[in-house]
Design a protein around this motif. Sequence first.
Motif, PDB file in Angstrom:
ATOM      1  N   ARG A   1       0.677  -1.414  -0.012  1.00 22.41           N
ATOM      2  CA  ARG A   1       0.097   0.149  -0.130  1.00 22.41           C
ATOM      3  C   ARG A   1       0.800   1.398   0.036  1.00 22.41           C
ATOM      4  O   ARG A   1       2.146   1.256   0.218  1.00 22.41           O
ATOM      5  CB  ARG A   1      -0.863  -0.039   1.345  1.00 22.41           C
ATOM      6  N   PRO A   2       0.285   2.346  -0.419  1.00 23.96           N
ATOM      7  CA  PRO A   2       0.994   3.674  -0.278  1.00 23.96           C
ATOM      8  C   PRO A   2       1.661   4.053   1.122  1.00 23.96           C
ATOM      9  O   PRO A   2       1.200   3.580   2.032  1.00 23.96           O
ATOM     10  CB  PRO A   2       0.071   4.687  -0.486  1.00 23.96           C
ATOM     11  N   PRO A   3       2.768   4.625   1.300  1.00 26.54           N
ATOM     12  CA  PRO A   3       3.337   4.716   2.741  1.00 26.54           C
ATOM     13  C   PRO A   3       2.224   5.054   3.650  1.00 26.54           C
ATOM     14  O   PRO A   3       2.514   4.653   4.933  1.00 26.54           O
ATOM     15  CB  PRO A   3       4.434   5.867   2.441  1.00 26.54           C
ATOM     16  N   GLY A   4       1.440   6.144   3.556  1.00 23.45           N
ATOM     17  CA  GLY A   4       0.596   6.662   4.687  1.00 23.45           C
ATOM     18  C   GLY A   4      -0.323   5.551   4.968  1.00 23.45           C
ATOM     19  O   GLY A   4      -1.014   5.644   6.012  1.00 23.45           O
ATOM     20  N   GLN A   5      -0.563   4.354   4.477  1.00 26.31           N
ATOM     21  CA  GLN A   5      -1.631   3.347   4.802  1.00 26.31           C
ATOM     22  C   GLN A   5      -0.830   2.269   5.240  1.00 26.31           C
ATOM     23  O   GLN A   5      -1.661   1.124   5.487  1.00 26.31           O
ATOM     24  CB  GLN A   5      -2.557   3.121   3.559  1.00 26.31           C
ATOM     25  N   ARG A   6       0.270   2.102   5.502  1.00 24.74           N
ATOM     26  CA  ARG A   6       1.102   1.139   6.024  1.00 24.74           C
ATOM     27  C   ARG A   6       1.055   0.819   7.508  1.00 24.74           C
ATOM     28  O   ARG A   6       0.855   1.747   8.150  1.00 24.74           O
ATOM     29  CB  ARG A   6       2.459   0.924   5.440  1.00 24.74           C
ATOM     30  N   GLN A   7       1.081  -0.445   8.018  1.00 24.50           N
ATOM     31  CA  GLN A   7       1.158  -0.312   9.414  1.00 24.50           C
ATOM     32  C   GLN A   7       2.506  -0.845   9.586  1.00 24.50           C
ATOM     33  O   GLN A   7       3.500  -1.255   8.954  1.00 24.50           O
ATOM     34  CB  GLN A   7       0.296  -1.948   9.803  1.00 24.50           C
ATOM     35  N   ALA A   8       2.927  -0.839  11.266  1.00 26.74           N
ATOM     36  CA  ALA A   8       4.089  -1.015  11.594  1.00 26.74           C
ATOM     37  C   ALA A   8       4.688  -2.644  11.757  1.00 26.74           C
ATOM     38  O   ALA A   8       3.683  -3.527  11.743  1.00 26.74           O
ATOM     39  CB  ALA A   8       4.322  -0.621  12.964  1.00 26.74           C
ATOM     40  N   CYS A   9       5.997  -2.732  11.574  1.00 22.58           N
ATOM     41  CA  CYS A   9       6.401  -4.393  11.928  1.00 22.58           C
ATOM     42  C   CYS A   9       6.948  -4.035  13.376  1.00 22.58           C
ATOM     43  O   CYS A   9       7.252  -3.037  14.219  1.00 22.58           O
ATOM     44  CB  CYS A   9       7.360  -4.682  10.917  1.00 22.58           C
ATOM     45  N   TYR A  10       7.280  -5.490  13.866  1.00 26.43           N
ATOM     46  CA  TYR A  10       7.859  -5.687  15.182  1.00 26.43           C
ATOM     47  C   TYR A  10       9.331  -4.495  15.374  1.00 26.43           C
ATOM     48  O   TYR A  10       9.524  -3.801  16.376  1.00 26.43           O
ATOM     49  CB  TYR A  10       8.110  -7.189  15.634  1.00 26.43           C
ATOM     50  N   ARG A  11       9.805  -4.497  14.300  1.00 26.66           N
ATOM     51  CA  ARG A  11      11.358  -3.865  14.349  1.00 26.66           C
ATOM     52  C   ARG A  11      11.055  -2.146  14.136  1.00 26.66           C
ATOM     53  O   ARG A  11      12.004  -1.556  14.736  1.00 26.66           O
ATOM     54  CB  ARG A  11      12.277  -4.071  13.201  1.00 26.66           C
ATOM     55  N   CYS A  12       9.861  -1.698  13.945  1.00 28.96           N
ATOM     56  CA  CYS A  12       9.443  -0.496  14.232  1.00 28.96           C
ATOM     57  C   CYS A  12       9.341   0.021  15.463  1.00 28.96           C
ATOM     58  O   CYS A  12       9.789   1.330  15.919  1.00 28.96           O
ATOM     59  CB  CYS A  12       8.012  -0.234  13.490  1.00 28.96           C
ATOM     60  N   LEU A  13       8.811  -0.944  16.246  1.00 30.53           N
ATOM     61  CA  LEU A  13       8.786  -0.715  17.711  1.00 30.53           C
ATOM     62  C   LEU A  13      10.061  -1.167  18.374  1.00 30.53           C
ATOM     63  O   LEU A  13      10.668  -0.312  19.494  1.00 30.53           O
ATOM     64  CB  LEU A  13       7.836  -1.932  18.414  1.00 30.53           C
ATOM     65  N   THR A  14      10.994  -1.951  17.913  1.00 27.07           N
ATOM     66  CA  THR A  14      12.243  -2.422  18.648  1.00 27.07           C
ATOM     67  C   THR A  14      13.149  -2.360  17.484  1.00 27.07           C
ATOM     68  O   THR A  14      13.467  -3.602  16.852  1.00 27.07           O
ATOM     69  CB  THR A  14      12.096  -3.711  19.287  1.00 27.07           C
ATOM     70  N   PRO A  15      13.961  -1.393  17.090  1.00 28.12           N
ATOM     71  CA  PRO A  15      14.747  -1.349  16.065  1.00 28.12           C
ATOM     72  C   PRO A  15      16.106  -2.309  16.461  1.00 28.12           C
ATOM     73  O   PRO A  15      16.312  -2.862  15.159  1.00 28.12           O
ATOM     74  CB  PRO A  15      15.257   0.158  15.804  1.00 28.12           C
ATOM     75  N   ASP A  16      16.652  -2.067  17.503  1.00 31.51           N
ATOM     76  CA  ASP A  16      17.846  -2.964  17.878  1.00 31.51           C
ATOM     77  C   ASP A  16      17.547  -3.636  19.241  1.00 31.51           C
ATOM     78  O   ASP A  16      16.550  -3.345  19.992  1.00 31.51           O
ATOM     79  CB  ASP A  16      18.860  -2.144  17.992  1.00 31.51           C
ATOM     80  N   ILE A  17      18.384  -4.761  19.290  1.00 38.89           N
ATOM     81  CA  ILE A  17      18.151  -5.408  20.620  1.00 38.89           C
ATOM     82  C   ILE A  17      18.665  -4.414  21.872  1.00 38.89           C
ATOM     83  O   ILE A  17      19.615  -3.768  21.752  1.00 38.89           O
ATOM     84  CB  ILE A  17      19.284  -6.638  20.620  1.00 38.89           C
ATOM     85  N   PRO A  18      17.780  -4.348  22.792  1.00 34.13           N
ATOM     86  CA  PRO A  18      17.686  -3.498  23.751  1.00 34.13           C
ATOM     87  C   PRO A  18      19.257  -3.842  24.350  1.00 34.13           C
ATOM     88  O   PRO A  18      19.407  -5.007  25.041  1.00 34.13           O
ATOM     89  CB  PRO A  18      16.751  -3.407  24.819  1.00 34.13           C
ATOM     90  N   PRO A  19      19.931  -2.892  25.050  1.00 33.09           N
ATOM     91  CA  PRO A  19      21.139  -3.069  25.762  1.00 33.09           C
ATOM     92  C   PRO A  19      21.039  -3.710  27.104  1.00 33.09           C
ATOM     93  O   PRO A  19      21.691  -4.440  27.632  1.00 33.09           O
ATOM     94  CB  PRO A  19      22.038  -1.925  26.100  1.00 33.09           C
ATOM     95  N   ASP A  20      19.635  -3.667  27.682  1.00 33.65           N
ATOM     96  CA  ASP A  20      19.398  -4.117  28.986  1.00 33.65           C
ATOM     97  C   ASP A  20      18.406  -5.471  28.864  1.00 33.65           C
ATOM     98  O   ASP A  20      17.891  -5.643  29.835  1.00 33.65           O
ATOM     99  CB  ASP A  20      18.853  -2.803  29.738  1.00 33.65           C
TER     100      ASP A  20
END
Length: 265
Positions: free
Chosen positions: A175-194
């Motif tokens: 879909r066009p960018p404005g109609q897309r949904q997030a993936c899990y990496r949008c929430l967590t881009p990298d492995i948290p250091p903690d």
Amino acid sequence: MTSAPTFSDEEVERYARHLVLRELGGPGQQRLKAARVLLVGAGGLGCVAAPLLAAAGVGVVGLVDPDVVSLSNLQRQTLYRTQDVGRLKVDCARERLGEINACVQVEAHAIALTPQIADEIVTGYDLVLDGTDDFATRFAVNAAAYSAGIVLVSGAIERWTGQVGVFAAGLTRDRPPGQRQACYRCLTPDIPPDAETCARVGVVGALAGVIGAMMALEAVKLIADVGEPLVGRLLIYDALSAETRTVRVPPDPACAVCGTRVSAS
Ligand SMILES: [Zn+2]
């Protein structure tokens, strides 16, 4: 396309409480029977979600977990019994699910879901649930769900806090960018250091019941196309205060998996 599945007299009685629900009914139950759901992780969350999906009449339930049952699992992994210690979790789970509902086909994968094999395992399923407790596997599941074009239901528990979210980036990727949904990496881009594991910091057993059941319920809603699934949202449950809050999870244009910034320029 195959025609909609029909129900035997036994199934009509088995699913009677679904069939009388206005939002589910016969069409919803047919969707459940036609669905192929993959559950990654047969630990605390998977032990709750899997029997609920089997009882609900999901046609095919896939299970991925390389581990054997250990004694310290039994405090929250309620699908297993004391005499199961040392056996493969997916073998035990397959037996239990068959006892709950023999109409359900269980596909057991006694293997770790690595990035190298994630696509191969996820392909062919309609929906994937992730109840694993390490970020590397969560990232692999997320990337595979995205490339397969299917929705990911993700759950996590630690200490007294749990969270569940639905990531529909795969379904909306064309879909066009404005109609897309997030993936899990949008929430967590990298492995948290903690990043911690439940083995180190602990987890209250009943929390697996709460979050695992929410994952199964979101799956039923997504399959039957009813209600408002947690798409683009993350529900956080603080068990000590018995409070929930829900936060928005927008797609990240710079996301390493689903980002649009590079391809759009
Ligand atoms: Zn993303």
